[in-house]
Design an enzyme around this catalytic site. Structure first.
Site, short mmCIF file in Angstrom:
data_model
loop_
_atom_site.label_atom_id
_atom_site.label_comp_id
_atom_site.label_asym_id
_atom_site.label_seq_id
_atom_site.Cartn_x
_atom_site.Cartn_y
_atom_site.Cartn_z
N THR A 131 25.79 21.75 108.78
CA THR A 131 24.61 20.90 108.77
C THR A 131 24.88 19.66 107.91
O THR A 131 25.59 19.73 106.91
CB THR A 131 23.34 21.67 108.34
N CYS A 155 16.71 18.33 101.21
CA CYS A 155 16.67 19.59 101.95
C CYS A 155 17.64 20.59 101.32
O CYS A 155 18.55 20.22 100.58
CB CYS A 155 17.06 19.37 103.41
N HIS A 214 18.62 25.07 107.57
CA HIS A 214 18.44 23.75 106.94
C HIS A 214 16.94 23.56 106.66
O HIS A 214 16.16 23.20 107.54
CB HIS A 214 18.96 22.67 107.91
#
Lengths: 161, 282
Positions: free
Chosen positions: A23, A29, A46
Site C-alpha cells: 500500500t 493513515c 490501509h
C-alpha cells in the site's frame, strides 16, 4: 511476482507463494500487517480514520477504512485462508504521521495509531513492531513467502521492520 | 534558476477560454446550471470530457447522459469547472513531478482531494465561504509544482533532509533556498499569467503561510491551507513533500474544527475522489 495493491480503506490477505501485498503513501493513515509464519499467510489493511461511528454505511461498504472495523474484517479474511486458525499472528504497524501542529487538532495519525492499538488489544493482539509517527509518508509491503515487511519513503533508503 | 522558472511560466500554455469563463463565474449567484452548460457546449473538447466522466462506470449513475445540460445539473458547477481546469491544462495536472518523486497524475488526484476538502471546509468557515470558489482554490493551489518540479529533479531527498535536519522550516522554504522561489510563488506567477481572479491568486500564493494574505482573502487562504493538509494527511500528497510543512494555528480564528469534523471532511473528500476515478487524461 504478483502484487496486490491496496488503496485507502482496502484490505487484502493472501497465501499465494511469490506474491506481495503493498500500500502506498500512508500519510496519517495506518497500515496493519498480519502474518502467520507457519501457514505463510499475510494480510494488510490501509486504515484512514479511527472510528466508524461517523458513517456506518461507509464502514459496511469498506470496513478497512476505520480502525475499529478494519481489525475484525482483516481477521475474518485471514481466517478463511488459515482454516479458522486464530492464534500465532505476528502483527506489525506502520504509518500514522502528522503535520507539524503544535495544538494537535490535526494529529490524525496519532489518533489512528491509538485507535488501532486499542482495537488490537480488544482482540488479544499486540504489535511486535511499530514504525509510526513522524512527519513523512510511508509506503509499505509484505512478502507472502517470508513475511518480510519493507518500508519506503521519498528521499529515504528503504528499511525493514 | 529563478530566471529559468520565470521563462518557463511565460512559455506555459494559456488556460482555455471556457475554463477561464467558468472560473470567473464561480460563486456568482446569477450564473446557474443553464449558463454553465452554455459555456461547456461552446467547447467541443470540454463537452467530450464532461460527458465521458459523467458516463463513466466510476460515477455510478447507471443511466446514459447525452446532454451537457443534464450533465451539468448532475455534476454541479464546481465539478464542471474542475473538469474544465484539469482537461484544459494537462501540461500542469498531468505533468510528472520528478522533483517531488511523484507519479504522473499525482498532482491531479491531490488537487481533487484538496478541492473536495476545501468545499467541505468552506461551510465551516466563519462567515461561510463560497463553496465553488473554495473548491477551485483547492484544484489550483499547487499548480506551481508543475512549474518548478523539473528544477528540483534529483533533489527531493536533499530537500526532505533539510527539513528533517531543521535546516529549513518546511519543504517550501527548502525550495526557496534552492531555487529562489517556492511552488506557491511559482503558482502565483502562473495564475497571474492566466489572469485568475484575486481571491484565487492569494489562495495559491499564501496556501502555506495564510496569514500573509490580505485580510479580506485570509479565510480562503486558510481554507486552502487546511485543505492541502488534509490531502497530505489522507495520503493524497504529491510525493516527497507530503507533510513537510507546518500547520498555521491561526486557522482557529476562522474555522471551528474538532476531531470529528475533520474525520467527516476527510471521508467526504475521499468519497468524492472515488466518484471521479476515471482518468481525465488519455
Amino acid at each position: 511476482m504478483k502484487t496486490i495493491i491496496l488503496g485507502v480503506g482496502d484490505l487484502g490477505a493472501s497465501n499465494t507463494g511469490g506474491s506481495l501485498i503493498k500500500t502506498y503513501a500512508l500519510g496519517s493513515c495506518v497500515a496493519l500487517i498480519f502474518y502467520d509464519i507457519r501457514q505463510k499467510t499475510a494480510g494488510m489493511v490501509h486504515i484512514a480514520l479511527p472510528d466508524s461511528s461517523i458513517n456506518k454505511k461507509r464502514a459496511a461498504a469498506k470496513p478497512g477504512y476505520f480502525a475499529d472495523t478494519a481489525v475484525p474484517s482483516l481477521l475474518t479474511s485471514m481466517s478463511r485462508l488459515r482454516g479458522g486458525e486464530s492464534k500465532r499472528l505476528v502483527v506489525k504497524m506502520a504509518g500514522g504521521s502528522n503535520i507539524m501542529d503544535a495544538e494537535g487538532t490535526f494529529s490524525i495519525g496519532t489518533r489512528n495509531v491509538i485507535a488501532a492499538n486499542k482495537i488490537l488489544t480488544a482482540f488479544g493482539l499486540t504489535p511486535m513492531q511499530q514504525d509510526v509517527g513522524g512527519q513523512f509518508s510511508r509506503t509499505v509491503s509484505i512478502e507472502v513467502d517470508t513475511g518480510k515487511v519493507t518500508l519506503s519513503s521519498p528521499g529515504k533508503e528503504n528499511w525493514e521492520i | 534558476m529563478y530566471d529559468a522558472i520565470i521563462k518557463k511560466i511565460r512559455e506555459m500554455p494559456p488556460l482555455s477560454t471556457s475554463a477561464l469563463r467558468l472560473m470567473r463565474h464561480l460563486g456568482d449567484d446569477d450564473f446557474g446550471p443553464a449558463e454553465y452548460a452554455a459555456v461547456v457546449e461552446q467547447d467541443p473538447a470540454l463537452t467530450m470530457n464532461v460527458l465521458r466522466i459523467v458516463n463513466s462506470p466510476g460515477f455510478g449513475l447507471g443511466t446514459s447522459v447525452s446532454s451537457v445540460r443534464k450533465a451539468v445539473a448532475l455534476l454541479g458547477a464546481r465539478t464542471v469547472a474542475g473538469i474544465a481546469l484539469g482537461s484544459s491544462c494537462p501540461v500542469v495536472f498531468n505533468a510528472p513531478l520528478p522533483g517531488y518523486d511523484a507519479a504522473r497524475g499525482a498532482l491531479w488526484k491531490s488537487s481533487l482531494f484538496a478541492a473536495a476538502s476545501a468545499r467541505e471546509l468552506s461551510a465551516r468557515c466563519k462567515p461561510p465561504l463560497a463553496a465553488d470558489v473554495a473548491f477551485t482554490a483547492g484544484i489550483l493551489h499547487d499548480i506551481g509544482k508543475a512549474v518548478i518540479g523539473e528544477y528540483l529533479e534529483d533533489r527531493a531527498a536533499a530537500l526532505v533532509k533539510a527539513v528533517t535536519d531543521r535546516e529549513a522550516a518546511s519543504f517550501s522554504d527548502a525550495e526557496l533556498s534552492l531555487l529562489g522561489a517556492d511552488h506557491a510563488e511559482a503558482g502565483y506567477a502562473l495564475a497571474k499569467k492566466w489572469q485568475l481572479p484575486e481571491p484565487l491568486l492569494q489562495a495559491i500564493r499564501h496556501h502555506h503561510h495564510p496569514m500573509k494574505a490580505d485580510e479580506e482573502h485570509r479565510p480562503l487562504a486558510f481554507c486552502t491551507h487546511l485543505a492541502d493538509i488534509t490531502a497530505m494527511s489522507a495520503g493524497f500528497g504529491t510525493g516527497a513533500d507530503a507533510l513537510q510543512y507546518r500547520l498555521d494555528p491561526g486557522f482557529t480564528a476562522y474555522f471551528d474544527l474538532d476531531e470529528t469534523a475533520l474525520s467527516h471532511i476527510i471521508l467526504s473528500a475521499q468519497l468524492d475522489l472515488e466518484k471521479l476515478t476515471e482518468p481525465f487524461f488519455d
